[in-house]
Motif scaffolding. Structure first.
Motif, PDB file in Angstrom:
ATOM      1  N   GLY A  54       0.813  -1.213   0.000  1.00 52.47           N
ATOM      2  CA  GLY A  54       0.000   0.000   0.000  1.00 52.47           C
ATOM      3  C   GLY A  54       0.846   1.261   0.000  1.00 52.47           C
ATOM      4  O   GLY A  54       2.023   1.241   0.361  1.00 52.47           O
ATOM      5  N   ALA A  55       0.216   2.366  -0.413  1.00 53.15           N
ATOM      6  CA  ALA A  55       0.917   3.640  -0.561  1.00 53.15           C
ATOM      7  C   ALA A  55       1.461   4.162   0.765  1.00 53.15           C
ATOM      8  O   ALA A  55       2.605   4.626   0.839  1.00 53.15           O
ATOM      9  N   GLU A  56       0.663   4.105   1.811  1.00 54.53           N
ATOM     10  CA  GLU A  56       1.107   4.661   3.097  1.00 54.53           C
ATOM     11  C   GLU A  56       2.300   3.897   3.664  1.00 54.53           C
ATOM     12  O   GLU A  56       3.229   4.496   4.201  1.00 54.53           O
ATOM     13  N   LYS A  57       2.293   2.574   3.535  1.00 57.30           N
ATOM     14  CA  LYS A  57       3.420   1.772   4.019  1.00 57.30           C
ATOM     15  C   LYS A  57       4.662   2.062   3.169  1.00 57.30           C
ATOM     16  O   LYS A  57       5.776   2.159   3.692  1.00 57.30           O
ATOM     17  N   PHE A  58       4.473   2.225   1.865  1.00 58.53           N
ATOM     18  CA  PHE A  58       5.595   2.579   1.003  1.00 58.53           C
ATOM     19  C   PHE A  58       6.209   3.909   1.449  1.00 58.53           C
ATOM     20  O   PHE A  58       7.442   4.039   1.532  1.00 58.53           O
ATOM     21  N   ILE A  59       5.359   4.884   1.746  1.00 57.07           N
ATOM     22  CA  ILE A  59       5.842   6.201   2.192  1.00 57.07           C
ATOM     23  C   ILE A  59       6.653   6.056   3.485  1.00 57.07           C
ATOM     24  O   ILE A  59       7.690   6.701   3.648  1.00 57.07           O
ATOM     25  N   GLU A  60       6.216   5.194   4.387  1.00 55.27           N
ATOM     26  CA  GLU A  60       6.970   4.925   5.628  1.00 55.27           C
ATOM     27  C   GLU A  60       8.345   4.334   5.315  1.00 55.27           C
ATOM     28  O   GLU A  60       9.355   4.733   5.899  1.00 55.27           O
ATOM     29  N   ILE A  61       8.361   3.344   4.425  1.00 48.69           N
ATOM     30  CA  ILE A  61       9.620   2.691   4.029  1.00 48.69           C
ATOM     31  C   ILE A  61      10.558   3.734   3.413  1.00 48.69           C
ATOM     32  O   ILE A  61      11.743   3.818   3.772  1.00 48.69           O
ATOM     33  N   GLU A  62      10.013   4.530   2.505  1.00 49.93           N
ATOM     34  CA  GLU A  62      10.808   5.560   1.830  1.00 49.93           C
ATOM     35  C   GLU A  62      11.374   6.553   2.847  1.00 49.93           C
ATOM     36  O   GLU A  62      12.564   6.902   2.791  1.00 49.93           O
ATOM     37  N   GLU A  63      10.559   6.975   3.791  1.00 48.67           N
ATOM     38  CA  GLU A  63      11.026   7.944   4.784  1.00 48.67           C
ATOM     39  C   GLU A  63      12.158   7.361   5.628  1.00 48.67           C
ATOM     40  O   GLU A  63      13.149   8.031   5.905  1.00 48.67           O
ATOM     41  N   THR A  64      12.026   6.103   6.020  1.00 44.05           N
ATOM     42  CA  THR A  64      13.064   5.444   6.818  1.00 44.05           C
ATOM     43  C   THR A  64      14.376   5.370   6.046  1.00 44.05           C
ATOM     44  O   THR A  64      15.449   5.684   6.583  1.00 44.05           O
ATOM     45  N   VAL A  65      14.304   4.969   4.776  1.00 46.54           N
ATOM     46  CA  VAL A  65      15.507   4.872   3.942  1.00 46.54           C
ATOM     47  C   VAL A  65      16.150   6.249   3.778  1.00 46.54           C
ATOM     48  O   VAL A  65      17.365   6.407   3.959  1.00 46.54           O
ATOM     49  N   LEU A  66      15.347   7.262   3.480  1.00 44.18           N
ATOM     50  CA  LEU A  66      15.896   8.606   3.247  1.00 44.18           C
ATOM     51  C   LEU A  66      16.449   9.222   4.523  1.00 44.18           C
ATOM     52  O   LEU A  66      17.489   9.886   4.502  1.00 44.18           O
ATOM     53  N   ALA A  67      15.771   9.012   5.637  1.00 46.50           N
ATOM     54  CA  ALA A  67      16.198   9.613   6.902  1.00 46.50           C
ATOM     55  C   ALA A  67      17.496   8.995   7.413  1.00 46.50           C
ATOM     56  O   ALA A  67      18.198   9.607   8.220  1.00 46.50           O
ATOM     57  N   SER A  68      17.826   7.796   6.934  1.00 45.53           N
ATOM     58  CA  SER A  68      19.058   7.145   7.378  1.00 45.53           C
ATOM     59  C   SER A  68      20.173   7.237   6.326  1.00 45.53           C
ATOM     60  O   SER A  68      21.259   6.696   6.520  1.00 45.53           O
ATOM     61  N   LEU A  69      19.916   7.927   5.235  1.00 47.69           N
ATOM     62  CA  LEU A  69      20.891   8.046   4.153  1.00 47.69           C
ATOM     63  C   LEU A  69      22.097   8.867   4.596  1.00 47.69           C
ATOM     64  O   LEU A  69      21.954   9.893   5.251  1.00 47.69           O
ATOM     65  N   TRP A  70      23.270   8.387   4.239  1.00 47.33           N
ATOM     66  CA  TRP A  70      24.494   9.146   4.456  1.00 47.33           C
ATOM     67  C   TRP A  70      25.210   9.230   3.130  1.00 47.33           C
ATOM     68  O   TRP A  70      25.348   8.238   2.409  1.00 47.33           O
ATOM     69  N   ALA A  71      25.673  10.410   2.795  1.00 45.17           N
ATOM     70  CA  ALA A  71      26.388  10.601   1.538  1.00 45.17           C
ATOM     71  C   ALA A  71      27.332  11.781   1.671  1.00 45.17           C
ATOM     72  O   ALA A  71      27.127  12.656   2.517  1.00 45.17           O
ATOM     73  N   GLU A  72      28.336  11.781   0.819  1.00 43.22           N
ATOM     74  CA  GLU A  72      29.267  12.896   0.761  1.00 43.22           C
ATOM     75  C   GLU A  72      29.630  13.136  -0.694  1.00 43.22           C
ATOM     76  O   GLU A  72      29.974  12.199  -1.408  1.00 43.22           O
ATOM     77  N   ARG A  73      29.505  14.394  -1.115  1.00 47.27           N
ATOM     78  CA  ARG A  73      29.805  14.761  -2.501  1.00 47.27           C
ATOM     79  C   ARG A  73      29.037  13.880  -3.479  1.00 47.27           C
ATOM     80  O   ARG A  73      29.602  13.273  -4.376  1.00 47.27           O
ATOM     81  N   CYS A  74      27.719  13.824  -3.264  1.00 43.91           N
ATOM     82  CA  CYS A  74      26.843  13.033  -4.133  1.00 43.91           C
ATOM     83  C   CYS A  74      25.681  13.875  -4.638  1.00 43.91           C
ATOM     84  O   CYS A  74      25.229  14.802  -3.971  1.00 43.91           O
ATOM     85  N   VAL A  75      25.214  13.511  -5.819  1.00 42.95           N
ATOM     86  CA  VAL A  75      23.930  13.992  -6.315  1.00 42.95           C
ATOM     87  C   VAL A  75      22.943  12.891  -5.949  1.00 42.95           C
ATOM     88  O   VAL A  75      23.170  11.721  -6.268  1.00 42.95           O
ATOM     89  N   VAL A  76      21.873  13.254  -5.253  1.00 45.98           N
ATOM     90  CA  VAL A  76      20.888  12.285  -4.788  1.00 45.98           C
ATOM     91  C   VAL A  76      19.559  12.572  -5.495  1.00 45.98           C
ATOM     92  O   VAL A  76      18.992  13.651  -5.349  1.00 45.98           O
ATOM     93  N   ALA A  77      19.094  11.593  -6.281  1.00 46.51           N
ATOM     94  CA  ALA A  77      17.782  11.706  -6.928  1.00 46.51           C
ATOM     95  C   ALA A  77      16.782  10.972  -6.050  1.00 46.51           C
ATOM     96  O   ALA A  77      16.934   9.778  -5.788  1.00 46.51           O
ATOM     97  N   THR A  78      15.786  11.699  -5.570  1.00 47.26           N
ATOM     98  CA  THR A  78      14.768  11.101  -4.706  1.00 47.26           C
ATOM     99  C   THR A  78      13.560  10.693  -5.531  1.00 47.26           C
ATOM    100  O   THR A  78      13.379  11.150  -6.662  1.00 47.26           O
ATOM    101  N   GLY A  79      12.701   9.863  -4.945  1.00 43.55           N
ATOM    102  CA  GLY A  79      11.426   9.550  -5.572  1.00 43.55           C
ATOM    103  C   GLY A  79      10.498  10.749  -5.443  1.00 43.55           C
ATOM    104  O   GLY A  79      10.665  11.585  -4.557  1.00 43.55           O
ATOM    105  N   GLY A  80       9.526  10.818  -6.314  1.00 43.81           N
ATOM    106  CA  GLY A  80       8.591  11.943  -6.300  1.00 43.81           C
ATOM    107  C   GLY A  80       7.817  12.084  -5.005  1.00 43.81           C
ATOM    108  O   GLY A  80       7.378  13.178  -4.646  1.00 43.81           O
ATOM    109  N   SER A  81       7.666  10.966  -4.281  1.00 44.38           N
ATOM    110  CA  SER A  81       6.889  10.983  -3.035  1.00 44.38           C
ATOM    111  C   SER A  81       7.742  11.269  -1.800  1.00 44.38           C
ATOM    112  O   SER A  81       7.226  11.305  -0.687  1.00 44.38           O
ATOM    113  N   ALA A  82       9.033  11.508  -1.982  1.00 45.19           N
ATOM    114  CA  ALA A  82       9.935  11.760  -0.842  1.00 45.19           C
ATOM    115  C   ALA A  82       9.421  12.883   0.057  1.00 45.19           C
ATOM    116  O   ALA A  82       9.594  12.830   1.275  1.00 45.19           O
ATOM    117  N   VAL A  83       8.764  13.870  -0.546  1.00 42.00           N
ATOM    118  CA  VAL A  83       8.314  15.048   0.219  1.00 42.00           C
ATOM    119  C   VAL A  83       7.180  14.748   1.195  1.00 42.00           C
ATOM    120  O   VAL A  83       6.831  15.596   2.006  1.00 42.00           O
TER     121      VAL A  83
END
Length: 176
Positions: A54-83
């Motif tokens: 379902g959409a709401e569970k996907f949004i939760e999964i996406e938020e968890t992945v994005l909130a734990s992302l670590w990067a340095e000197r990267c261009v990060v393309a997010t999904g349209g629903s990241a917001v």
């Protein structure tokens, strides 16, 4: 946490992944596509995750992945629903410069051929691209440090506009 990343947000089919790869090559940064991170973590295609969980569970999964992302000197393309994930967006804003790739609703509609197979998050039955656009654009504008109008631009022109906008923004911040 390094804040030298460039984070691309925008509607599905706005060119975040395409322009992101080219921008990363142009400026010598790494490239991360968060949709691919989600697919890898979940071992499923986005459309299958949405269909199964379902959409709401996907949004939760996406938020968890994005909130734990670590990067340095990267261009990060997010999904349209990241917001939809406030915690994730706060984290991304701390990680770097958030750039909204803005396109008109009609252009997005023309580019989005198969909205389901593409793994576009639709929160309500019968939702249209126009509904999504109306709901998401204010969120993109809220979270973006910079907005780049990509209407009518080729991929190369978009990359030039992105690089220039980020350079100007960062230069102004250093001065001010």
């Amino acid at each position: 946490m390094s804040n030298n990343n460039i984070i691309l947000i925008g509607m599905p089919a706005s060119g975040k992944s395409t322009a992101g790869v080219l921008l990363a090559k142009t400026i010598g940064f790494g490239f991360i596509d968060t949709d691919l991170l989600i697919q890898n973590e979940q071992k499923s295609l986005l459309c299958d995750i949405i269909a199964r969980r379902g959409a709401e569970k996907f949004i939760e999964i996406e938020e968890t992945v994005l909130a734990s992302l670590w990067a340095e000197r990267c261009v990060v393309a997010t999904g349209g629903s990241a917001v939809y994930g406030e915690r994730a967006m706060r984290h991304l804003r701390e990680m770097g410069t958030v750039v909204y790739l803005k396109l008109g609703e009609k252009t997005i509609e023309n580019r989005l051929k198969n909205i389901v197979l593409r793994g576009v998050v639709m929160r309500r039955a019968g939702e249209t691209v126009a509904d999504l656009y109306a709901e998401r654009v204010p969120l993109y504008e809220k979270y973006a440090h910079i907005t780049v109008d990509c209407e009518g631009k080729t991929a190369e022109e978009t990359v030039r506009a992105l690089a220039e906008a980020v350079r100007e923004y960062r230069s102004a911040r250093q001065k001010g």
